[in-house]
Motif scaffolding. Structure first.
Motif, short mmCIF file in Angstrom:
data_model
loop_
_atom_site.label_atom_id
_atom_site.label_comp_id
_atom_site.label_asym_id
_atom_site.label_seq_id
_atom_site.Cartn_x
_atom_site.Cartn_y
_atom_site.Cartn_z
N THR A 173 -3.86 4.86 -2.92
CA THR A 173 -5.05 4.04 -3.07
C THR A 173 -5.84 3.94 -1.76
O THR A 173 -5.34 4.28 -0.69
CB THR A 173 -4.66 2.62 -3.54
OG1 THR A 173 -5.84 1.88 -3.86
CG2 THR A 173 -3.87 1.87 -2.49
N VAL A 174 -7.08 3.46 -1.87
CA VAL A 174 -7.90 3.12 -0.71
C VAL A 174 -8.23 1.64 -0.82
O VAL A 174 -8.58 1.15 -1.90
CB VAL A 174 -9.21 3.95 -0.68
CG1 VAL A 174 -10.11 3.50 0.45
CG2 VAL A 174 -8.90 5.43 -0.56
N SER A 175 -8.10 0.92 0.28
CA SER A 175 -8.32 -0.51 0.28
C SER A 175 -9.33 -0.89 1.36
O SER A 175 -9.25 -0.40 2.49
CB SER A 175 -6.99 -1.23 0.52
OG SER A 175 -7.15 -2.62 0.44
N ASP A 176 -10.28 -1.76 1.02
CA ASP A 176 -11.24 -2.26 1.99
C ASP A 176 -10.57 -3.24 2.95
O ASP A 176 -9.62 -3.94 2.58
CB ASP A 176 -12.41 -2.98 1.30
CG ASP A 176 -13.36 -2.03 0.61
OD1 ASP A 176 -13.45 -0.85 1.01
OD2 ASP A 176 -14.03 -2.46 -0.35
N GLU B 279 -10.06 4.04 8.58
CA GLU B 279 -11.45 4.32 8.94
C GLU B 279 -12.16 3.03 9.31
O GLU B 279 -12.16 2.07 8.53
CB GLU B 279 -12.18 5.00 7.78
CG GLU B 279 -13.63 5.32 8.11
CD GLU B 279 -14.32 6.06 6.98
OE1 GLU B 279 -14.89 7.12 7.26
OE2 GLU B 279 -14.27 5.59 5.83
N ILE C 210 0.60 4.89 4.73
CA ILE C 210 -0.81 4.91 5.13
C ILE C 210 -1.10 6.25 5.80
O ILE C 210 -0.40 6.67 6.72
CB ILE C 210 -1.13 3.70 6.03
CG1 ILE C 210 -1.00 2.44 5.17
CG2 ILE C 210 -2.52 3.83 6.65
CD1 ILE C 210 -1.10 1.15 5.90
N LEU D 77 0.82 -1.22 0.00
CA LEU D 77 0.00 0.00 0.00
C LEU D 77 0.85 1.27 0.00
O LEU D 77 0.47 2.28 -0.57
CB LEU D 77 -0.93 0.02 1.22
CG LEU D 77 -2.10 -0.95 1.19
CD1 LEU D 77 -2.75 -1.04 2.56
CD2 LEU D 77 -3.12 -0.52 0.14
N TYR E 65 -4.61 7.23 6.50
CA TYR E 65 -5.89 7.26 7.19
C TYR E 65 -6.42 5.84 7.35
O TYR E 65 -6.33 5.03 6.42
CB TYR E 65 -6.89 8.10 6.39
CG TYR E 65 -8.20 8.38 7.09
CD1 TYR E 65 -8.24 9.21 8.20
CD2 TYR E 65 -9.38 7.83 6.63
CE1 TYR E 65 -9.44 9.48 8.85
CE2 TYR E 65 -10.58 8.10 7.26
CZ TYR E 65 -10.60 8.92 8.37
OH TYR E 65 -11.79 9.18 9.01
N THR F 104 -11.78 0.76 6.08
CA THR F 104 -10.90 1.01 4.94
C THR F 104 -9.57 1.57 5.45
O THR F 104 -9.50 2.16 6.53
CB THR F 104 -11.49 2.02 3.94
OG1 THR F 104 -11.78 3.24 4.62
CG2 THR F 104 -12.75 1.49 3.28
N GLU G 104 -6.48 4.01 3.90
CA GLU G 104 -6.14 4.90 2.80
C GLU G 104 -4.65 5.15 2.80
O GLU G 104 -4.07 5.55 3.81
CB GLU G 104 -6.90 6.22 2.96
CG GLU G 104 -6.69 7.18 1.82
CD GLU G 104 -7.51 8.45 1.96
OE1 GLU G 104 -7.09 9.47 1.39
OE2 GLU G 104 -8.55 8.44 2.66
#
Length: 126
Positions: A64-67, A42, A38, A35, A40, A58, A60
Motif C-alpha cells: 500500500t501507499v499511505s499519506d 517521499e 517499507i 504497513l 519508499y 507519502t 510506500e
C-alpha cells in the motif's frame, strides 16, 4: 509495541518529538508494523510551510501507499535523506534513524492538541 512516553502522537499514527520551536516527525511502531515492509518514503515539501493535517509526503510499503499528515502547522526544514536509500530504517528504528522530517512550528498552541503515549495506547488498543 514500543510507544515512548516522552513523545506526542496523532490519530494518524505519527509521533512528534518537541525540541524548542522545532519538532521531529515520524510514523509510530504500530504504523510501520501495520504497513509492512517499507520500500519508499517521499517528501516533496521541503522548505514549504504547511497547515496542520496537510499531507507532507507519502510512505510506500509492499502492499500500500499511505499519506503522511503534518501534525501541526509549520515549515518543513529537514528531510531524513538516509531514507532515500534505506527506507527500511522506518521499520527497524521508527523512533530513531527512521525519523522523516523536522518542522519549524508556526503555531505552538497546536502542540497541546497532540496525544500523550497513554492516549495513543488507548487509540490502538495496546
Amino acid at each position: 509495541m514500543n510507544i515512548p512516553s516522552d513523545l506526542k502522537y496523532t490519530k494518524d499514527h505519527e509521533w512528534i518529538k518537541i525540541e524548542g520551536d522545532q519538532i521531529t516527525v515520524g510514523i509510530t511502531d504500530f504504523a510501520q508494523s501495520e504497513l509492512g515492509d517499507i520500500v519508499y518514503v517521499e517528501v516533496e515539501t521541503l522548505d514549504e510551510t504547511l497547515e496542520a493535517e496537510e499531507v507532507f509526503g507519502t510512505v510506500e510499503a509492499v502492499k500500500t501507499v499511505s499519506d503522511l499528515f503534518l501534525p501541526v502547522s509549520g515549515e518543513i526544514v529537514a528531510f531524513n535523506e538516509a531514507l532515500e536509500n534505506e527506507p527500511e530504517k522506518v521499520n527497524s528504528d521508527p523512533y530513531g534513524e527512521g525519523w522523516m522530517v523536522k518542522v519549524k512550528v508556526t503555531d505552538a498552541s497546536q502542540l497541546e492538541g497532540l496525544m500523550s503515549a497513554d492516549d495513543y495506547k488507548a487509540l490502538i488498543g495496546a
